[in-house]
Design a protein around this motif. Structure first.
Motif, PDB file in Angstrom:
ATOM      1  N   THR A 184      17.963  43.768  43.471  1.00  0.00           N
ATOM      2  CA  THR A 184      19.332  43.414  43.815  1.00  0.00           C
ATOM      3  C   THR A 184      19.321  42.525  45.057  1.00  0.00           C
ATOM      4  O   THR A 184      18.488  42.737  45.935  1.00  0.00           O
ATOM      5  N   THR A 238      32.439  35.097  45.939  1.00  0.00           N
ATOM      6  CA  THR A 238      33.877  35.374  45.933  1.00  0.00           C
ATOM      7  C   THR A 238      34.641  34.155  46.433  1.00  0.00           C
ATOM      8  O   THR A 238      35.665  33.766  45.864  1.00  0.00           O
ATOM      9  N   ARG A 284      25.823  41.844  50.083  1.00  0.00           N
ATOM     10  CA  ARG A 284      27.112  41.606  50.740  1.00  0.00           C
ATOM     11  C   ARG A 284      27.307  40.118  50.975  1.00  0.00           C
ATOM     12  O   ARG A 284      28.344  39.547  50.707  1.00  0.00           O
ATOM     13  N   HIS A 316      33.967  35.922  39.410  1.00  0.00           N
ATOM     14  CA  HIS A 316      32.835  36.637  39.979  1.00  0.00           C
ATOM     15  C   HIS A 316      33.108  38.115  39.837  1.00  0.00           C
ATOM     16  O   HIS A 316      34.198  38.589  40.144  1.00  0.00           O
ATOM     17  N   ARG A 317      32.123  38.859  39.342  1.00  0.00           N
ATOM     18  CA  ARG A 317      32.292  40.301  39.229  1.00  0.00           C
ATOM     19  C   ARG A 317      31.024  40.973  39.740  1.00  0.00           C
ATOM     20  O   ARG A 317      29.918  40.600  39.352  1.00  0.00           O
ATOM     21  N   GLU A 318      31.222  41.942  40.614  1.00  0.00           N
ATOM     22  CA  GLU A 318      30.078  42.651  41.173  1.00  0.00           C
ATOM     23  C   GLU A 318      29.964  44.007  40.496  1.00  0.00           C
ATOM     24  O   GLU A 318      30.943  44.740  40.399  1.00  0.00           O
ATOM     25  N   LEU A 319      28.773  44.335  40.000  1.00  0.00           N
ATOM     26  CA  LEU A 319      28.544  45.611  39.332  1.00  0.00           C
ATOM     27  C   LEU A 319      27.498  46.402  40.096  1.00  0.00           C
ATOM     28  O   LEU A 319      26.483  45.840  40.502  1.00  0.00           O
ATOM     29  N   ASP A 320      27.743  47.690  40.260  1.00  0.00           N
ATOM     30  CA  ASP A 320      26.751  48.532  40.933  1.00  0.00           C
ATOM     31  C   ASP A 320      25.696  48.961  39.917  1.00  0.00           C
ATOM     32  O   ASP A 320      26.034  49.478  38.853  1.00  0.00           O
ATOM     33  N   VAL A 321      24.426  48.743  40.255  1.00  0.00           N
ATOM     34  CA  VAL A 321      23.352  49.063  39.291  1.00  0.00           C
ATOM     35  C   VAL A 321      23.339  50.544  38.910  1.00  0.00           C
ATOM     36  O   VAL A 321      22.928  50.896  37.806  1.00  0.00           O
ATOM     37  N   ALA A 374      23.970  49.920  46.766  1.00  0.00           N
ATOM     38  CA  ALA A 374      24.437  50.310  48.091  1.00  0.00           C
ATOM     39  C   ALA A 374      23.404  49.997  49.164  1.00  0.00           C
ATOM     40  O   ALA A 374      23.735  49.738  50.310  1.00  0.00           O
ATOM     41  N   VAL A 375      22.113  50.010  48.786  1.00  0.00           N
ATOM     42  CA  VAL A 375      21.054  49.842  49.781  1.00  0.00           C
ATOM     43  C   VAL A 375      20.623  48.379  49.905  1.00  0.00           C
ATOM     44  O   VAL A 375      19.463  48.082  50.043  1.00  0.00           O
ATOM     45  N   CYS A 376      21.571  47.471  49.876  1.00  0.00           N
ATOM     46  CA  CYS A 376      21.213  46.064  49.758  1.00  0.00           C
ATOM     47  C   CYS A 376      22.085  45.205  50.656  1.00  0.00           C
ATOM     48  O   CYS A 376      23.262  45.007  50.380  1.00  0.00           O
ATOM     49  N   SER A 377      21.511  44.718  51.749  1.00  0.00           N
ATOM     50  CA  SER A 377      22.275  43.865  52.661  1.00  0.00           C
ATOM     51  C   SER A 377      22.559  42.472  52.097  1.00  0.00           C
ATOM     52  O   SER A 377      23.677  41.980  52.213  1.00  0.00           O
TER      53      SER A 377
END
Lengths: 158, 157
Positions: free
Chosen positions: B108, B77, B70, B88-93, B64-67
């Motif tokens: 990240t 994507t 995005r 493409h798959r995005e996973l939250d650490v 979440a803390v990563c510009s």
């Protein structure tokens, strides 16, 4: 397809003008440079406390509510075009709390009589602020995962 | 006073060197050099919510803390929607501690580039632009071959 790839469906707050926090970091960098020039004097401690207080506002209320952001909106943004890039407010806010920890430690040590801590913590915070303003690098954000992985509750793994 | 000015200039110089070094590393495609669970056949990516593409899969670790996450997600994507054999798959650490640990993810965004069988071919960390992503797609299947690494290790024994 595009929506399949969003990160685990966490609500993303509306974006803020990405240039705001960077200009704010530039203003903070300037203040921290002055702190270093003031050495171990009381003036340096007071100015560092001002910077720490600004970080506290940014960490609690978000970067949009800091006085640096106000300066940006009033003095800088009118000269620039409309925002081309918007960003999530959470990364810069997290960065503010990292700044608060560093400068807050400096103020606490300075008040406790360890005067040398004032220029040292100001120097550390200055590196982070310059990296943010000049390169768009959020040092705290880069270290987020590293800090989390070092935190004891994740050591055993799940 | 002079020494304070020198200290200030030194701090600024350190910042500039760090910044330039960081900027150069952004998104650079690196072929793998350490072992991970996906070296074995049949690593269950689906259990982690990752559908393997017929050609390549980008697994992006974000927080979440990563510009730059995005921006990287936008690039990947777009690429994945243009190519049916790439996903493409995005996973939250914060939700995938195990993967983060097992794959040695330290920052990240980190993007793993997987082949059709789920083996890691390459990885990129930091903001990924289109040129880096295309370079990663072209990564040679043998570049990160675990066999190759093993041969070297055996020989050195």
């Amino acid at each position: 397809m595009a929506y399949n790839t969003s990160p685990d469906e966490k609500a993303t707050p509306p974006g803020i003008d990405a240039r705001g926090p960077r200009v704010g970091a530039g203003i903070t960098a300037l203040l921290l440079a002055v702190v270093i020039l003031l050495g171990q004097s009381t003036a340096a401690l007071v100015l560092l406390a001002v910077v720490a207080a600004s970080f506290a506002v940014g960490a609690v209320l978000g970067t949009e509510r800091t006085w640096q952001s106000w300066v940006y909106r009033v003095a800088v943004r009118p000269r620039l075009g409309p925002a081309t890039e918007r960003e999530d407010p959470r990364p810069p806010r997290f960065a503010q709390s990292v700044g608060l920890v560093i400068t807050g430690a400096g103020v606490a040590l300075g008040v406790a009589g360890v005067a040398v801590a004032v220029p040292i913590t100001a120097a550390i915070a200055l590196v982070a602020a310059v990296l943010n303003a000049a390169f768009g690098l959020c040092l705290g954000c880069e270290m987020y995962l590293l800090l989390k992985r070092l935190a004891p509750e994740h050591r055993q793994g799940r | 006073m002079i020494e304070r000015v020198v200290v200030l200039l030194a701090v600024l110089a350190v910042s500039a060197v760090l910044g330039l070094w960081w900027q150069r590393r952004q998104g650079a495609v690196r072929t793998r050099h350490h072992h991970n669970p996906a070296d074995d056949d049949g690593f269950d990516w689906l259990a982690h919510g990752v559908n393997l593409g017929a050609h390549r899969t980008f697994v992006q670790f974000s927080s979440a803390v990563c510009s730059p996450c995005r921006q990287t997600a936008r690039v990947l994507t777009e690429l994945a929607s243009a190519r049916p054999d790439v996903t493409h798959r995005e996973l939250d650490v914060d939700d995938h501690h195990e993967l983060v640990r097992d794959f040695g993810v330290l920052r990240t965004p980190t993007v793993l580039v997987l082949d059709a069988t789920g083996h890691e071919l390459a990885r990129m960390s930091g903001a990924v632009d289109r040129a880096h992503a295309l370079q990663a797609l072209a990564a040679a299947p043998n570049a990160g071959d675990p066999q190759a690494t093993e041969h070297t290790t055996t020989r050195s024994h």
